[in-house]
Write a protein that holds these residues in place. Structure first.
Motif, mmCIF file in Angstrom:
data_model
loop_
_atom_site.group_PDB
_atom_site.id
_atom_site.type_symbol
_atom_site.label_atom_id
_atom_site.label_comp_id
_atom_site.label_asym_id
_atom_site.label_seq_id
_atom_site.Cartn_x
_atom_site.Cartn_y
_atom_site.Cartn_z
ATOM 1 N N ALA A 30 30.647 -60.538 44.231
ATOM 2 C CA ALA A 30 29.176 -61.095 43.325
ATOM 3 C C ALA A 30 28.692 -60.150 42.489
ATOM 4 O O ALA A 30 28.048 -60.243 41.364
ATOM 5 N N PHE A 31 29.174 -58.858 42.800
ATOM 6 C CA PHE A 31 28.326 -57.872 41.953
ATOM 7 C C PHE A 31 29.298 -57.721 40.519
ATOM 8 O O PHE A 31 28.492 -57.553 39.550
ATOM 9 N N MET A 32 30.296 -57.848 40.741
ATOM 10 C CA MET A 32 31.437 -57.931 39.424
ATOM 11 C C MET A 32 31.077 -59.195 38.817
ATOM 12 O O MET A 32 31.214 -58.988 37.603
ATOM 13 N N LEU A 33 30.848 -60.175 39.406
ATOM 14 C CA LEU A 33 30.369 -61.452 38.633
ATOM 15 C C LEU A 33 29.439 -61.378 37.809
ATOM 16 O O LEU A 33 29.231 -61.567 36.677
ATOM 17 N N LEU A 34 28.146 -60.605 38.677
ATOM 18 C CA LEU A 34 26.843 -60.344 37.701
ATOM 19 C C LEU A 34 27.336 -59.396 36.483
ATOM 20 O O LEU A 34 26.513 -59.898 35.459
ATOM 21 N N THR A 35 28.144 -58.654 36.809
ATOM 22 C CA THR A 35 28.297 -57.702 35.589
ATOM 23 C C THR A 35 29.231 -58.132 34.445
ATOM 24 O O THR A 35 28.740 -57.941 33.384
ATOM 25 N N LEU A 36 29.932 -59.146 34.902
ATOM 26 C CA LEU A 36 30.853 -59.832 33.915
ATOM 27 C C LEU A 36 30.204 -60.885 33.395
ATOM 28 O O LEU A 36 30.482 -60.970 32.101
#
Length: 442
Positions: A149-155
């Motif tokens: 979820a954190f990587m998606l937010l960054t992405l």
């Protein structure tokens, strides 16, 4: 002509660069490093190291990036053709990918805490915060889902580009971060006994003054400014030639110091007022802070605000790390940004899975007596970052002619000569000392 994206304003660049620097290093690492190293003496040394050594290297990275106007590898290849200086870009690429692989794990922990804080289940029910933290980081499904979820937010921010993604997000996140921190500071400083925390931060106990404390403060200055990983070189490559890099660097360093001090002024007055110890170490944020806020009026709401702040700071650093990798991946092919962002973010997520699981099902696996998470952290902070910063300082100080560096800096002769002396002599020796200390004596 290149259609390279650019920051639309000086303030947009400064806030984005400050966001890169102001992350877990300022809000999570700085308070526990100060707490375990005597408070005020460490803070004084940190501020001096940031201004006298970190800032000149930051100027050097801005200079290299703005002059090159390309991704770090291409920039070094074009500025130093047929020379191996482009390896600085490769070091930055590897460092940023590895840092983000475990950084996203911590970002996932923050999201887990925010979900619990939204339901106000973190306070008012006698929660054992040490057990809670252990339960979260050892749960394989929770940590992996939260990391994703954190990587998606960054992405989603990075794939939108410089103007519509990174600059827009930073313009919103950084002012909100400052505002909320000031509100939390006001609440913390008004507690009975809070002045003991302020004294801990600003009244020196010189018995803590030592070579080790200086090394730790210098290392914290480098880490908190994102020096040595090509992040600032990448951001500066999107900066207009009209902007003055010295002013921008001073603003970024000043904001980093301000947020670090604010983080301390939020945490230490409350810790002392409520009878806790400032020497709790890395668990200060995830174990101590919830315990502190539990005893405050409106503690559940304030705790939610705190972790949202921590998420903002972590995301602004994460997007800088991912942007380095993406900028190298796409070079000047801006049309491929979204596809490359998804691909590279996915690879980084996969690389980070062992770190995410290193406190649970992979906890028995160690590398040189370190967990997988700690080993990746060690490789990046103790090896790759110092090497990258050392080479950057040498490149700017010796490879650039004085004519080029003077033109890029646009500074007074006194400022320029001080900068040149530091990047040629003081900074390389300091970085070498940190590197030797961490690799051979820690």
């Amino acid at each position: 002509m290149s259609s390279r994206d650019q920051f639309t304003s000086k303030i947009g660049f400064i806030l984005a660069a400050a966001g890169s620097a102001i992350g877990l290093g300022a809000i999570w690492k700085f308070p526990y490093m100060a707490g375990t190293n005597g408070g005020s003496v460490f803070i004084i040394l940190f501020v001096l190291c940031t201004i006298l050594i970190g800032l000149p290297i930051l100027i050097a990275e801005f200079m290299i990036g703005r002059r090159g106007q390309k991704d770090p590898i291409t920039s070094f290849k074009e500025q130093a053709p047929n020379k191996p200086w482009f390896m600085i870009g490769w070091i930055g690429l590897v460092a940023c990918g590895l840092i983000l692989s475990f950084y996203s794990v911590v970002g996932g922990w923050i999201l887990s805490y925010i979900l619990r804080a939204v339901s106000f289940s973190l306070t008012g029910q006698g929660v054992n915060f040490s057990t809670l933290f252990t339960d979260i980081i050892s749960n394989p499904w929770e940590v992996l889902i939260a990391q994703a979820a954190f990587m998606l937010l960054t992405l989603f921010i990075v794939q939108a580009g410089i103007k519509n993604g990174i600059e827009t997000a930073s313009k919103w996140m950084m002012p909100i971060l400052f505002l909320f921190f000031i509100l939390l500071f006001i609440r913390s400083i008004t507690l009975d006994g809070a002045m003991e925390g302020v004294k801990f931060m600003f009244v020196p106990d010189w018995s803590y003054l030592s070579g080790d404390t200086l090394m730790l403060a210098l290392g914290q200055a480098f880490f908190s400014l994102s020096i040595g990983v090509a992040a600032m070189i990448t951001y500066a490559s999107y900066l207009s030639k009209k902007e003055k890099i010295v002013t921008s660097a001073v603003n970024v360093a000043s904001m980093n110091i301000a947020i670090s001090l604010l983080a301390g002024l939020v945490i230490f007055p409350a810790v002392f007022a409520l009878g806790f110890s400032p020497t709790e170490g890395p668990g200060l944020v995830f174990i101590m802070i919830p315990a502190v806020f539990e005893q405050l009026p409106f503690g559940g709401f304030l705790l939610l605000v705190f972790f949202i702040l921590l998420l903002f700071a972590t995301v602004t650093s994460a997007i800088a790390l991912l942007e380095v990798v993406v900028s190298i991946g796409i070079r000047e092919k801006t049309a491929q940004r979204k596809k490359a962002s998804w691909l590279l973010a996915s690879i980084i997520f996969i690389v980070g899975i062992p770190s995410a699981l290193s406190f649970g099902i992979l906890s028995d696996i160690t590398i040189f007596e370190r967990s997988i998470f700690d080993f990746v952290d060690y490789v990046t902070s103790a090896i790759l970052m110092p090497i990258g910063a050392f080479l950057t300082s040498i490149f700017a100080g010796y490879y650039y002619s004085k004519k080029i560096s003077r033109e890029e800096m646009q500074a007074s002769p006194i400022v320029y000569n001080c900068w040149l002396f530091i990047v040629r002599y003081v900074a390389p020796l300091s970085i070498a000392a940190i590197f030797i200390n961490k690799v051979f004596f820690s």
